[in-house]
Design a protein around this motif. Structure first.
Motif, mmCIF file in Angstrom:
data_model
loop_
_atom_site.group_PDB
_atom_site.id
_atom_site.type_symbol
_atom_site.label_atom_id
_atom_site.label_comp_id
_atom_site.label_asym_id
_atom_site.label_seq_id
_atom_site.Cartn_x
_atom_site.Cartn_y
_atom_site.Cartn_z
ATOM 1 N N THR A 13 4.926 0.687 -8.372
ATOM 2 C CA THR A 13 4.083 1.823 -8.028
ATOM 3 C C THR A 13 3.757 1.740 -6.542
ATOM 4 N N ILE A 14 3.890 2.839 -5.837
ATOM 5 C CA ILE A 14 3.689 2.862 -4.388
ATOM 6 C C ILE A 14 2.212 3.062 -4.063
ATOM 7 N N GLY A 15 1.722 2.263 -3.122
ATOM 8 C CA GLY A 15 0.332 2.398 -2.729
ATOM 9 C C GLY A 15 0.097 1.859 -1.338
ATOM 10 N N ASP A 16 -1.164 1.680 -1.000
ATOM 11 C CA ASP A 16 -1.532 1.068 0.270
ATOM 12 C C ASP A 16 -2.620 0.054 -0.014
ATOM 13 N N THR A 17 -2.993 -0.703 0.998
ATOM 14 C CA THR A 17 -3.878 -1.839 0.798
ATOM 15 C C THR A 17 -5.205 -1.459 0.159
ATOM 16 N N SER B 51 3.674 -1.805 -4.553
ATOM 17 C CA SER B 51 4.440 -1.956 -3.319
ATOM 18 C C SER B 51 3.675 -1.264 -2.202
ATOM 19 N N MET B 52 3.186 -2.039 -1.239
ATOM 20 C CA MET B 52 2.489 -1.448 -0.097
ATOM 21 C C MET B 52 3.513 -0.775 0.817
ATOM 22 N N ASN B 53 3.009 0.027 1.751
ATOM 23 C CA ASN B 53 3.920 0.859 2.541
ATOM 24 C C ASN B 53 4.350 0.200 3.844
ATOM 25 N N TRP B 54 4.723 -1.096 3.771
ATOM 26 C CA TRP B 54 5.367 -1.735 4.923
ATOM 27 C C TRP B 54 6.504 -2.595 4.392
ATOM 28 N N GLN B 55 7.400 -2.981 5.302
ATOM 29 C CA GLN B 55 8.701 -3.503 4.898
ATOM 30 C C GLN B 55 8.631 -4.807 4.118
ATOM 31 N N SER B 56 7.822 -5.758 4.573
ATOM 32 C CA SER B 56 7.772 -7.050 3.882
ATOM 33 C C SER B 56 7.209 -6.907 2.474
ATOM 34 N N ALA B 57 6.213 -6.035 2.310
ATOM 35 C CA ALA B 57 5.646 -5.814 0.982
ATOM 36 C C ALA B 57 6.640 -5.074 0.083
ATOM 37 N N GLU B 58 7.402 -4.147 0.672
ATOM 38 C CA GLU B 58 8.387 -3.391 -0.097
ATOM 39 C C GLU B 58 9.467 -4.315 -0.660
ATOM 40 N N VAL B 59 9.994 -5.209 0.176
ATOM 41 C CA VAL B 59 11.074 -6.075 -0.294
ATOM 42 C C VAL B 59 10.547 -7.115 -1.277
ATOM 43 N N LEU B 60 9.307 -7.605 -1.084
ATOM 44 C CA LEU B 60 8.759 -8.587 -2.006
ATOM 45 C C LEU B 60 8.503 -7.976 -3.380
ATOM 46 N N SER B 61 7.999 -6.754 -3.414
ATOM 47 C CA SER B 61 7.759 -6.113 -4.713
ATOM 48 C C SER B 61 9.072 -5.898 -5.457
ATOM 49 N N ASN B 62 10.136 -5.547 -4.735
ATOM 50 C CA ASN B 62 11.439 -5.389 -5.369
ATOM 51 C C ASN B 62 12.025 -6.722 -5.813
ATOM 52 N N ASP C 38 -0.900 -4.332 -12.345
ATOM 53 C CA ASP C 38 -0.906 -5.714 -12.810
ATOM 54 C C ASP C 38 -0.756 -6.723 -11.678
ATOM 55 N N ILE C 39 0.111 -6.406 -10.698
ATOM 56 C CA ILE C 39 0.414 -7.361 -9.633
ATOM 57 C C ILE C 39 0.433 -6.644 -8.283
ATOM 58 N N ALA C 40 -0.217 -7.236 -7.302
ATOM 59 C CA ALA C 40 -0.067 -6.819 -5.900
ATOM 60 C C ALA C 40 0.541 -8.022 -5.183
ATOM 61 N N PRO C 41 1.867 -8.047 -4.998
ATOM 62 C CA PRO C 41 2.538 -9.246 -4.479
ATOM 63 C C PRO C 41 2.066 -9.691 -3.106
ATOM 64 N N GLU C 42 1.800 -8.730 -2.209
ATOM 65 C CA GLU C 42 1.422 -9.083 -0.837
ATOM 66 C C GLU C 42 0.113 -8.393 -0.478
ATOM 67 N N ALA C 43 -0.983 -9.026 -0.828
ATOM 68 C CA ALA C 43 -2.312 -8.446 -0.598
ATOM 69 C C ALA C 43 -2.974 -9.122 0.596
ATOM 70 N N TRP C 44 -3.249 -8.331 1.621
ATOM 71 C CA TRP C 44 -3.942 -8.833 2.825
ATOM 72 C C TRP C 44 -5.442 -8.690 2.559
#
Length: 333
Positions: A61-65, A33-44, A79-85
């Protein structure tokens, strides 16, 4: 960054008439889960659907890009980074893909990450002739400077943002000062947001830098101006993104590529129906904008936002999964 747990995935074969979704066990899954809102909700959202719909044991697991993508490319974890820029780390992603540690699985945001200059939708509706930056520059009277109504204003982000540098360079490239516009330093993210909110409340003209998806655009609908020129990658790198470059040229903002990254070891061990879900799972920027606006107004967590989306948008998410999985998810809400 903490060492991330590698996934352990068990896959059972099909027996008799058992369905694929019942036959394959997902096992343990780590979701970044990246530390911005759209990534947080998508990971959940992924955690809820994988756990309740596919029988996974998923944890966030909390992280950044940068650390997350680097860890996946070098170690195959998480295993998964749902929203990877991925445009932020093209070389790292390329190396991790070529060396067989990561795979790209669809895009959660097919619209891409969108940056640029925006105007309020009510103004765009009232002035359909304004579609591009050159169109806008012909009408400083529609975008009055709060300090001097005789000139127009283009609102910029705070110092330190890449978008602020680009906006400053495009202001020069499009000769906005000659067109009668001042470049306004909003000082902070809150100042930038506040200038949009104030304009909306008063139904006044506003033009400036912003991006999507964001909660603010879910609350205050905006229309992005076309640059009126094509994107030139070489020129963008040479000058538009360089603060002290003396001769910027008009250019279009590139659209950031957003994908779901999956560790190859996970993709090979998990049941194919899970990978199919990750491939199909996507939503528009408008959908995410509205969801984040709801989260902001209700001070909701990513978990609460995910459940709200599932409860209110069956027409979207049921297309990502089988009817059997959809029923399990509904029962868990």
């Amino acid at each position: 960054m903490k060492n991330l747990l590698a996934s352990t995935c068990l896959v059972f074969g099909l027996f008799g008439g058992a369905s694929l979704s019942n036959a394959a066990e997902c096992g343990s899954v780590t979701i970044a889960s990246m530390n911005w809102q759209s990534a947080e909700v998508l990971s959940n959202l992924d955690k809820f659907i994988l756990n309740e719909g596919y029988g996974c044991s998923a944890e966030i697991t909390i992280g950044d890009t940068v650390p997350t993508i680097t860890s996946m490319a070098e170690k195959g974890q998480p295993d998964i980074a749902p929203e990877a820029w991925i445009d932020l780390l093209p070389d790292v992603v390329k190396k991790g893909t070529e060396e067989g540690r990561i795979v790209q699985v669809g895009s959660p945001l097919p619209d891409g990450g969108v940056q640029g200059w925006w105007i309020p939708k009510y103004l765009a509706d009232a002035h359909p002739e304004i579609k591009t930056i050159p169109d806008m520059l012909k009408h400083p009277e529609l975008f009055p400077d709060p300090e001097d109504s005789a000139r127009g204003a283009i609102f910029n982000g705070p110092q330190g943002w890449g978008g602020t540098v680009v906006t400053s360079q495009l202001y020069r490239a499009f000769d906005a000062e000659k067109a009668g516009f001042a470049l306004v330093d909003t000082g902070s993210a809150a100042g930038l947001d506040g200038s949009i909110a104030k304009a909306y409340e008063r139904k006044q003209g506003w033009v400036g830098y912003y991006w999507a998806p964001t909660a603010l655009l879910g609350k205050y609908p905006m229309v992005k101006l076309d640059a009126g020129v094509p994107y030139d990658a070489a020129e963008w790198k040479r000058c538009n993104t360089v603060a002290d470059c003396p001769d910027p040229k008009p250019n279009a903002w590139p659209i950031d590529t957003v994908v779901t990254l999956v560790a190859r070891s996970f993709s090979e061990e998990v049941g194919p129906e899970v990978m199919e879900y990750l491939e199909k799972r996507s939503w528009s920027n408008d959908t995410v904008n509205q969801l984040m606006a709801w989260m902001t107004d209700n001070q909701a967590t990513g978990e609460e936002g995910a459940k709200h989306f599932l409860e209110e948008n069956e027409d979207i998410w049921t297309k990502w999964v089988s009817p059997e999985v959809a029923e399990k998810v509904r029962a868990a809400l």
